[in-house]
Scaffold this motif. Structure first.
Motif, short mmCIF file in Angstrom:
data_model
loop_
_atom_site.label_atom_id
_atom_site.label_comp_id
_atom_site.label_asym_id
_atom_site.label_seq_id
_atom_site.Cartn_x
_atom_site.Cartn_y
_atom_site.Cartn_z
N PRO A 164 -10.07 53.18 -19.93
CA PRO A 164 -9.23 52.23 -20.67
C PRO A 164 -9.35 50.79 -20.14
N VAL A 165 -9.32 50.63 -18.82
CA VAL A 165 -9.41 49.29 -18.23
C VAL A 165 -10.81 48.73 -18.41
N LEU A 166 -11.81 49.55 -18.19
CA LEU A 166 -13.20 49.09 -18.31
C LEU A 166 -13.51 48.62 -19.73
N LEU A 167 -13.05 49.37 -20.73
CA LEU A 167 -13.30 48.97 -22.12
C LEU A 167 -12.60 47.66 -22.46
N GLN A 168 -11.37 47.51 -22.00
CA GLN A 168 -10.64 46.26 -22.25
C GLN A 168 -11.35 45.09 -21.55
N GLY A 169 -11.84 45.34 -20.35
CA GLY A 169 -12.57 44.30 -19.62
C GLY A 169 -13.86 43.91 -20.32
N LEU A 170 -14.59 44.89 -20.83
CA LEU A 170 -15.83 44.60 -21.54
C LEU A 170 -15.55 43.86 -22.85
N GLN A 171 -14.44 44.21 -23.52
CA GLN A 171 -14.06 43.48 -24.73
C GLN A 171 -13.72 42.03 -24.41
N ALA A 172 -13.06 41.81 -23.29
CA ALA A 172 -12.73 40.44 -22.88
C ALA A 172 -14.00 39.66 -22.56
N VAL A 173 -14.98 40.30 -21.92
CA VAL A 173 -16.25 39.64 -21.63
C VAL A 173 -16.94 39.26 -22.93
N ALA A 174 -16.97 40.18 -23.89
CA ALA A 174 -17.62 39.91 -25.18
C ALA A 174 -16.92 38.78 -25.93
N LYS A 175 -15.60 38.74 -25.83
CA LYS A 175 -14.83 37.70 -26.54
C LYS A 175 -15.01 36.33 -25.89
N GLU A 176 -14.91 36.29 -24.57
CA GLU A 176 -14.96 35.01 -23.84
C GLU A 176 -16.39 34.51 -23.61
N MET A 177 -17.33 35.42 -23.45
CA MET A 177 -18.72 35.08 -23.10
C MET A 177 -18.77 34.09 -21.94
N PRO A 178 -18.20 34.47 -20.79
CA PRO A 178 -18.15 33.56 -19.64
C PRO A 178 -19.54 33.34 -19.05
N PRO A 179 -19.72 32.22 -18.34
CA PRO A 179 -21.02 31.93 -17.73
C PRO A 179 -21.39 32.93 -16.63
N ARG A 180 -20.38 33.53 -15.99
CA ARG A 180 -20.61 34.53 -14.94
C ARG A 180 -19.90 35.83 -15.35
N PRO A 181 -20.50 36.60 -16.25
CA PRO A 181 -19.81 37.77 -16.80
C PRO A 181 -19.47 38.85 -15.77
N ILE A 182 -20.31 39.04 -14.77
CA ILE A 182 -20.04 40.08 -13.77
C ILE A 182 -18.81 39.69 -12.95
N GLU A 183 -18.73 38.43 -12.54
CA GLU A 183 -17.56 37.97 -11.80
C GLU A 183 -16.31 38.04 -12.66
N PHE A 184 -16.46 37.68 -13.94
CA PHE A 184 -15.34 37.74 -14.88
C PHE A 184 -14.82 39.18 -14.97
N LEU A 185 -15.74 40.14 -15.17
CA LEU A 185 -15.35 41.54 -15.29
C LEU A 185 -14.75 42.05 -13.98
N ALA A 186 -15.32 41.64 -12.86
CA ALA A 186 -14.79 42.05 -11.55
C ALA A 186 -13.36 41.54 -11.37
N ALA A 187 -13.12 40.28 -11.76
CA ALA A 187 -11.76 39.73 -11.65
C ALA A 187 -10.79 40.48 -12.56
N PHE A 188 -11.25 40.80 -13.76
CA PHE A 188 -10.42 41.56 -14.71
C PHE A 188 -10.06 42.92 -14.11
N LEU A 189 -11.05 43.59 -13.56
CA LEU A 189 -10.80 44.91 -12.97
C LEU A 189 -9.88 44.81 -11.76
N MET A 190 -10.03 43.76 -10.96
CA MET A 190 -9.16 43.59 -9.80
C MET A 190 -7.71 43.31 -10.22
N ARG A 191 -7.53 42.56 -11.33
CA ARG A 191 -6.17 42.33 -11.83
C ARG A 191 -5.52 43.64 -12.28
N ASN A 192 -6.33 44.60 -12.66
CA ASN A 192 -5.82 45.87 -13.17
C ASN A 192 -6.09 47.05 -12.23
N LYS A 193 -6.29 46.75 -10.97
CA LYS A 193 -6.63 47.81 -10.01
C LYS A 193 -5.51 48.83 -9.83
#
Length: 109
Positions: free
Chosen positions: A65-94
Motif C-alpha cells: 500500500p505505501v509503495l504504490l502510493q509512493g510510486l503514484q506520487a513519483v509519477a505525479k510529481e516527476m521530481p528531479p531525484r525520484p529515488i530520493e523522493f520515493l525514499a523520503a516518502f517511504l521514510m515518512r510512512n515507515k
C-alpha cells in the motif's frame, strides 16, 4: 452444456472443484488469517501474527500500500531525484500498519 428438450432451458452439469496447487492456501483460510492479523496488528503479538502470514499476503498488507502510493506520487510529481523522493516518502510512512493513514505530503526531499 446441453438443452432440456421438453423445457428448452439449458441444463448445467455440476463442475467438480479444482484442487489448489501445492503451496496455495485456501481462500477462506487466507481471508480468516488476514482479518485476524488486521485485528491483532496493533497488539504486541500482532507483529507475530503478521509474520505468520504467507509472504505475498504479508507484503500486500504491509509494504505494497505505501509503495504504490509512493510510486503514484513519483509519477505525479516527476521530481528531479525520484529515488530520493520515493525514499523520503517511504521514510515518512515507515510506521504504517494496516488500517492507518498514509502520509501523502509531497514535495522535494
Amino acid at each position: 452444456m446441453s438443452e432440456d428438450i421438453q423445457s428448452g432451458s439449458p441444463v448445467v452439469s455440476e463442475v467438480p472443484p479444482i484442487p489448489l496447487p501445492e503451496g496455495v492456501m485456501d481462500p477462506e483460510k487466507l481471508n480468516l488469517l488476514v482479518s485476524k492479523a488486521k485485528s491483532e496488528s496493533c497488539t504486541p503479538t500482532g507483529a507475530v501474527q503478521l509474520q505468520s502470514l504467507p509472504l505475498r499476503t504479508y507484503l500486500d498488507m504491509t509494504v505494497v500500500p505505501v509503495l504504490l502510493q509512493g510510486l503514484q506520487a513519483v509519477a505525479k510529481e516527476m521530481p528531479p531525484r525520484p529515488i530520493e523522493f520515493l525514499a523520503a516518502f517511504l521514510m515518512r510512512n515507515k510506521d504504517y500498519t494496516p488500517g492507518t493513514e498514509i502520509i501523502m505530503r509531497t514535495g522535494d526531499p
